[in-house]
Design a protein around this motif. Sequence first.
Motif, PDB file in Angstrom:
ATOM      1  N   GLU A 139       9.671  -0.346   0.860  1.00 40.24           N
ATOM      2  CA  GLU A 139      11.078  -0.286   1.260  1.00 40.24           C
ATOM      3  C   GLU A 139      11.445  -1.462   2.159  1.00 40.24           C
ATOM      4  OE1 GLU A 139      11.464   3.522   3.077  1.00 40.24           O
ATOM      5  OE2 GLU A 139      11.040   4.608   1.207  1.00 40.24           O
ATOM      6  N   ALA A 140      10.531  -1.843   3.059  1.00 41.19           N
ATOM      7  CA  ALA A 140      10.792  -2.982   3.940  1.00 41.19           C
ATOM      8  C   ALA A 140      10.923  -4.269   3.137  1.00 41.19           C
ATOM      9  CB  ALA A 140       9.676  -3.110   4.971  1.00 41.19           C
ATOM     10  N   VAL A 141      10.073  -4.435   2.127  1.00 46.09           N
ATOM     11  CA  VAL A 141      10.161  -5.619   1.275  1.00 46.09           C
ATOM     12  C   VAL A 141      11.477  -5.624   0.499  1.00 46.09           C
ATOM     13  CG1 VAL A 141       9.178  -6.796  -0.730  1.00 46.09           C
ATOM     14  CG2 VAL A 141       7.671  -5.943   1.081  1.00 46.09           C
ATOM     15  N   ARG A 142      11.823  -4.496  -0.109  1.00 41.14           N
ATOM     16  CA  ARG A 142      13.070  -4.426  -0.891  1.00 41.14           C
ATOM     17  C   ARG A 142      14.290  -4.730  -0.021  1.00 41.14           C
ATOM     18  NH1 ARG A 142      10.647   0.553  -2.879  1.00 41.14           N
ATOM     19  NH2 ARG A 142       9.662   0.152  -4.907  1.00 41.14           N
ATOM     20  N   ALA A 143      14.237  -4.311   1.245  1.00 42.21           N
ATOM     21  CA  ALA A 143      15.378  -4.524   2.141  1.00 42.21           C
ATOM     22  C   ALA A 143      15.644  -5.999   2.384  1.00 42.21           C
ATOM     23  CB  ALA A 143      15.140  -3.808   3.473  1.00 42.21           C
ATOM     24  N   GLY A 144      14.625  -6.835   2.207  1.00 43.38           N
ATOM     25  CA  GLY A 144      14.808  -8.253   2.454  1.00 43.38           C
ATOM     26  C   GLY A 144      15.003  -9.105   1.214  1.00 43.38           C
ATOM     27  N   LEU A 145      14.834  -8.524   0.040  1.00 44.63           N
ATOM     28  CA  LEU A 145      14.872  -9.306  -1.191  1.00 44.63           C
ATOM     29  C   LEU A 145      16.286  -9.733  -1.558  1.00 44.63           C
ATOM     30  CD1 LEU A 145      12.363  -7.405  -3.509  1.00 44.63           C
ATOM     31  CD2 LEU A 145      12.038  -9.655  -2.462  1.00 44.63           C
TER      32      LEU A 145
ATOM     33  N   ARG B 204       6.232  -2.527  -5.872  1.00 46.35           N
ATOM     34  CA  ARG B 204       5.589  -1.238  -6.112  1.00 46.35           C
ATOM     35  C   ARG B 204       4.608  -0.937  -4.972  1.00 46.35           C
ATOM     36  NH1 ARG B 204       9.030  -0.991  -9.345  1.00 46.35           N
ATOM     37  NH2 ARG B 204       8.900  -0.649 -11.604  1.00 46.35           N
ATOM     38  N   ALA B 205       4.536   0.336  -4.590  1.00 46.69           N
ATOM     39  CA  ALA B 205       3.498   0.797  -3.669  1.00 46.69           C
ATOM     40  C   ALA B 205       2.324   1.288  -4.518  1.00 46.69           C
ATOM     41  CB  ALA B 205       4.018   1.918  -2.786  1.00 46.69           C
ATOM     42  N   VAL B 206       1.141   0.724  -4.298  1.00 48.14           N
ATOM     43  CA  VAL B 206       0.004   1.001  -5.182  1.00 48.14           C
ATOM     44  C   VAL B 206      -1.044   1.921  -4.561  1.00 48.14           C
ATOM     45  CG1 VAL B 206       0.267  -1.113  -6.505  1.00 48.14           C
ATOM     46  CG2 VAL B 206      -1.158  -1.136  -4.455  1.00 48.14           C
ATOM     47  N   GLY B 207      -0.886   2.288  -3.287  1.00 45.69           N
ATOM     48  CA  GLY B 207      -1.850   3.171  -2.654  1.00 45.69           C
ATOM     49  C   GLY B 207      -2.720   2.444  -1.643  1.00 45.69           C
ATOM     50  N   VAL B 208      -3.420   3.227  -0.835  1.00 44.53           N
ATOM     51  CA  VAL B 208      -4.210   2.699   0.273  1.00 44.53           C
ATOM     52  C   VAL B 208      -5.674   2.538  -0.129  1.00 44.53           C
ATOM     53  CG1 VAL B 208      -4.999   3.141   2.634  1.00 44.53           C
ATOM     54  CG2 VAL B 208      -2.665   3.739   1.963  1.00 44.53           C
TER      55      VAL B 208
ATOM     56  N   TRP C  15       0.281  -0.206  19.244  1.00 51.87           N
ATOM     57  CA  TRP C  15       0.716  -0.636  17.913  1.00 51.87           C
ATOM     58  C   TRP C  15       2.223  -0.895  17.918  1.00 51.87           C
ATOM     59  CZ3 TRP C  15      -2.056   2.238  13.356  1.00 51.87           C
ATOM     60  CH2 TRP C  15      -3.440   2.065  13.496  1.00 51.87           C
ATOM     61  N   ARG C  16       2.645  -1.870  17.153  1.00 52.22           N
ATOM     62  CA  ARG C  16       4.050  -2.254  17.058  1.00 52.22           C
ATOM     63  C   ARG C  16       4.479  -2.195  15.588  1.00 52.22           C
ATOM     64  NH1 ARG C  16       3.429  -1.068  21.428  1.00 52.22           N
ATOM     65  NH2 ARG C  16       3.711  -2.269  23.357  1.00 52.22           N
ATOM     66  N   MET C  17       4.493  -0.978  15.050  1.00 49.91           N
ATOM     67  CA  MET C  17       4.808  -0.788  13.639  1.00 49.91           C
ATOM     68  C   MET C  17       6.228  -1.235  13.318  1.00 49.91           C
ATOM     69  SD  MET C  17       1.997   0.465  12.380  1.00 49.91           S
ATOM     70  CE  MET C  17       2.436   1.251  10.846  1.00 49.91           C
ATOM     71  N   ARG C  18       7.171  -0.889  14.185  1.00 48.23           N
ATOM     72  CA  ARG C  18       8.560  -1.244  13.908  1.00 48.23           C
ATOM     73  C   ARG C  18       8.733  -2.751  13.852  1.00 48.23           C
ATOM     74  NH1 ARG C  18      13.027   1.631  17.488  1.00 48.23           N
ATOM     75  NH2 ARG C  18      12.055   3.376  16.391  1.00 48.23           N
ATOM     76  N   GLU C  19       8.104  -3.466  14.787  1.00 45.50           N
ATOM     77  CA  GLU C  19       8.207  -4.918  14.783  1.00 45.50           C
ATOM     78  C   GLU C  19       7.585  -5.516  13.529  1.00 45.50           C
ATOM     79  OE1 GLU C  19       7.383  -3.029  17.302  1.00 45.50           O
ATOM     80  OE2 GLU C  19       7.988  -3.881  19.242  1.00 45.50           O
ATOM     81  N   ALA C  20       6.454  -4.944  13.101  1.00 37.69           N
ATOM     82  CA  ALA C  20       5.789  -5.456  11.904  1.00 37.69           C
ATOM     83  C   ALA C  20       6.616  -5.199  10.648  1.00 37.69           C
ATOM     84  CB  ALA C  20       4.403  -4.828  11.762  1.00 37.69           C
ATOM     85  N   ILE C  21       7.228  -4.022  10.556  1.00 31.67           N
ATOM     86  CA  ILE C  21       8.077  -3.709   9.407  1.00 31.67           C
ATOM     87  C   ILE C  21       9.299  -4.624   9.389  1.00 31.67           C
ATOM     88  CG2 ILE C  21       9.664  -1.968   8.501  1.00 31.67           C
ATOM     89  CD1 ILE C  21       6.828  -1.441   7.675  1.00 31.67           C
ATOM     90  N   THR C  22       9.893  -4.866  10.556  1.00 31.43           N
ATOM     91  CA  THR C  22      11.038  -5.784  10.629  1.00 31.43           C
ATOM     92  C   THR C  22      10.635  -7.184  10.192  1.00 31.43           C
ATOM     93  OG1 THR C  22      12.068  -4.511  12.404  1.00 31.43           O
ATOM     94  CG2 THR C  22      12.749  -6.809  12.179  1.00 31.43           C
ATOM     95  N   ALA C  23       9.458  -7.620  10.637  1.00 29.83           N
ATOM     96  CA  ALA C  23       8.963  -8.942  10.241  1.00 29.83           C
ATOM     97  C   ALA C  23       8.707  -9.001   8.740  1.00 29.83           C
ATOM     98  CB  ALA C  23       7.694  -9.283  11.014  1.00 29.83           C
TER      99      ALA C  23
ATOM    100  N   ALA D  47       0.828  -1.208   0.000  1.00 31.32           N
ATOM    101  CA  ALA D  47       0.000   0.000   0.000  1.00 31.32           C
ATOM    102  C   ALA D  47       0.859   1.255   0.000  1.00 31.32           C
ATOM    103  CB  ALA D  47      -0.939  -0.005   1.201  1.00 31.32           C
ATOM    104  N   VAL D  48       1.842   1.325   0.893  1.00 34.00           N
ATOM    105  CA  VAL D  48       2.596   2.571   1.091  1.00 34.00           C
ATOM    106  C   VAL D  48       4.092   2.339   0.863  1.00 34.00           C
ATOM    107  CG1 VAL D  48       0.884   3.454   2.723  1.00 34.00           C
ATOM    108  CG2 VAL D  48       2.838   2.141   3.569  1.00 34.00           C
ATOM    109  N   PRO D  49       4.838   3.424   0.576  1.00 31.75           N
ATOM    110  CA  PRO D  49       6.267   3.289   0.309  1.00 31.75           C
ATOM    111  C   PRO D  49       7.062   2.638   1.436  1.00 31.75           C
ATOM    112  CG  PRO D  49       5.499   5.409  -0.483  1.00 31.75           C
ATOM    113  CD  PRO D  49       4.345   4.795   0.272  1.00 31.75           C
ATOM    114  N   ALA D  50       6.713   2.906   2.698  1.00 33.63           N
ATOM    115  CA  ALA D  50       7.468   2.311   3.802  1.00 33.63           C
ATOM    116  C   ALA D  50       7.406   0.787   3.755  1.00 33.63           C
ATOM    117  CB  ALA D  50       6.927   2.823   5.137  1.00 33.63           C
ATOM    118  N   GLU D  51       6.257   0.241   3.378  1.00 30.65           N
ATOM    119  CA  GLU D  51       6.142  -1.205   3.241  1.00 30.65           C
ATOM    120  C   GLU D  51       6.975  -1.706   2.060  1.00 30.65           C
ATOM    121  OE1 GLU D  51       1.567  -1.996   4.766  1.00 30.65           O
ATOM    122  OE2 GLU D  51       1.913  -1.060   2.798  1.00 30.65           O
TER     123      GLU D  51
END
Length: 216
Positions: A15-21, A29-33, A199-207, A9-13
Motif C-alpha cells: 500500500e505504501a508503494v502504491r501510494a507513491g506510484l 504485489r505482497a508475496v509474503g514474509v 523502531w520508526r515504522m511510520r517514518e520507514a513507510i513514509t520513506a 512482503a506484507v500488504p502495508a508495504e
Amino acid sequence: MTGLLVLTAVPAEAEAVRAGLADPTVTVRAVGVGPAVAGATTARLLALAEAAGRPYRAVVSAGIAGGFAGRAPVGGTVLASRSVAADLGAESPGGFIPLDELGMPAELLGAGPTIEADPALLGRLRAALPEAVVGAVLTVSTVTGTTASTAALADRHPDAVAEAMEGYAVAVAAAQAGIPFAELRTISNPIGPRDRDGWRMREAITALTGAARTLS
C-alpha cells in the motif's frame, strides 16, 4: 512486455508503494514474509506473465528493513548493490562458511549465495534517489537480534547496509526468468537487540512511499 513488477512482503508495504506510484503500468504485489514464500510466489507471478505473453521488464524487491548502525540511518533509503543469502551455508569452529566455499559442484549452487543488482536498473534508481545508501542487502530467515550476531554479520559483510527476509529469494526467481532485478529498502530500525520502542515504522513507510515515486 508489461511494466515493472514491485514485490513487497506484507500488504502495508504494498500500500505504501502504491501510494507513491505515478506510473499505472507498475504492478505491486505482497508475496509474503521469508525467503521460501517470496521466492515461490515471485516465480509463479513471472511464469504466469510469461505464459500470458505479457512478461515483466524488471522486478524490484521493496519494503522496510533493519539497517546496520553507522551505515544506514533509520528513516533512510538503501539500494542493494547485491542481494546476499547471508545465512545460507554452514557453521564451523572457525566461523561461518558460505555455500560457495563448501566444495559443492557449481551446478548445485544455482545463482550462488550473492546476486548482483542489474547495473542499468540500479543506475536509474541511484540517479532518481541520490540520497540513498548503496551497499549489500542481506537476506536472512531469522532476524538478527543480538549484539554478537550483528557484529559477526557486519564483519562478514563489510559492505552490507541492511537486512531483510525476501530480497535474495526474489532475485533468484528473477535470475531464473532472465529478468533484471533490484532491491530497494527503507530503514525502520537498527539491526541488533530488539527494541520495539526504538523502531520508526511510520517514518520507514513514509520513506517507502517517497521512494516509490521514482519507480517506473
